[in-house]
Motif scaffolding. Sequence first.
Motif, short mmCIF file in Angstrom:
data_model
loop_
_atom_site.label_atom_id
_atom_site.label_comp_id
_atom_site.label_asym_id
_atom_site.label_seq_id
_atom_site.Cartn_x
_atom_site.Cartn_y
_atom_site.Cartn_z
N LYS A 190 6.81 9.99 -8.30
CA LYS A 190 5.71 10.37 -7.39
C LYS A 190 4.70 9.23 -7.33
O LYS A 190 4.56 8.47 -8.30
N SER A 191 3.99 9.10 -6.19
CA SER A 191 2.98 8.06 -6.11
C SER A 191 1.81 8.44 -7.01
O SER A 191 1.46 9.62 -7.11
N ARG A 192 1.16 7.45 -7.66
CA ARG A 192 0.06 7.75 -8.58
C ARG A 192 -1.19 8.16 -7.82
O ARG A 192 -2.00 8.94 -8.30
N CYS A 193 -1.36 7.65 -6.59
CA CYS A 193 -2.59 7.90 -5.85
C CYS A 193 -2.67 9.32 -5.31
O CYS A 193 -3.69 9.98 -5.40
N CYS A 194 -1.56 9.80 -4.74
CA CYS A 194 -1.65 11.10 -4.07
C CYS A 194 -0.48 12.02 -4.46
O CYS A 194 -0.23 13.01 -3.78
N THR A 195 0.22 11.67 -5.56
CA THR A 195 1.34 12.44 -6.12
C THR A 195 2.36 12.93 -5.07
O THR A 195 2.91 14.01 -5.19
N PHE B 158 0.84 -1.20 0.00
CA PHE B 158 0.00 0.00 0.00
C PHE B 158 0.88 1.25 0.00
O PHE B 158 2.07 1.19 0.31
N CYS B 159 0.27 2.37 -0.36
CA CYS B 159 0.97 3.66 -0.40
C CYS B 159 1.37 4.05 1.02
O CYS B 159 0.54 4.04 1.93
N ASP B 160 2.65 4.41 1.22
CA ASP B 160 3.13 4.80 2.55
C ASP B 160 2.46 6.08 3.02
O ASP B 160 2.37 6.34 4.21
N ASN B 161 1.99 6.90 2.06
CA ASN B 161 1.46 8.20 2.42
C ASN B 161 -0.04 8.19 2.69
O ASN B 161 -0.49 8.60 3.75
N CYS B 162 -0.84 7.67 1.73
CA CYS B 162 -2.29 7.74 1.90
C CYS B 162 -2.91 6.38 2.24
O CYS B 162 -4.10 6.30 2.54
N GLY B 163 -2.11 5.30 2.18
CA GLY B 163 -2.61 3.99 2.61
C GLY B 163 -3.39 3.24 1.56
O GLY B 163 -3.88 2.14 1.81
ZN LIG Z 1 -0.88 7.60 -1.90
#
Ligand SMILES: [Zn+2]
Length: 260
Positions: free
Chosen positions: A70-75, A45-50
């Motif tokens: 950059k992460s695709r989910c929350c850049t 999972f994304c470390d930032n937004c989960g």
């Molecule tokens: Zn994210």
Amino acid sequence: MTFLEALYLSAIFVLVLVSPMTGSFLKCWADRSATGKSVTDGRSFCDNCGKTLAARDLIPILSWIIAGGKSRCCTTPLRWTLLTPEITSLLLAVWAVLTMPLPLLLPTLVIAWLLQAIALLAVPAPRIATILAMILALLGFTLSLLDMTGAVENRLLGFALGLLCATVAWTGASDPRARYLQAATFLPAMGALLGVGFMGLAILVGAALALLHSVVSRIIKRADEAPVPPATSLAIGLAGGTWLTWLYTDAISHAFRFGF
Ligand SMILES: [Zn+2]
């Protein structure tokens, strides 16, 4: 080409190809061990937004480049330390292919994988790192008994010395201030793989690399990231020292024989 040779070459090809994935897997294992989770606990999972990551986010190195770091989910900009194990694995595999004679190439790829695993797991999962170090030691003895490296007596002595030093270090490592001593997990394996003399050289090179790693990781670290523990730098340094000494054993002994 015989069937066995073809099989051998295919195994090498596949190992080089999947090497960034082993780096990525080991990093995930180390990160999850550090937070008390199991490596088999669910999807990445994304470390930032989960948010759970899709398959297209998990292709080693390529996903990073395509997403522009950059992460695709929350850049959110991705941590460099997510990419370095993947690149390291690939570099080690290519390095081995360029350096090692064919018979030693397959064992060298396994050694690269084990060294990286022990270095990454030495601090968050010391017990697993120790088991992997013992497997590496067994591989060292096997190569010696197959006449692919030097005398087995020298390797047994190296292993015994390494085990003695590691036991002393592990006792000291129970003190939280001396956690860096956990990196001593490497010593028995270094002895079994390299023999006594080269083990000493590998430790010296390893100490220099550990210093270098600690300085460089301090420079590239983001402000919100925790500093790399000295134990990690030491473990990575010892892995690097073992790797270089293993790859260039012949060149080094040649240089010594002729007084440089
Ligand atoms: Zn994210």
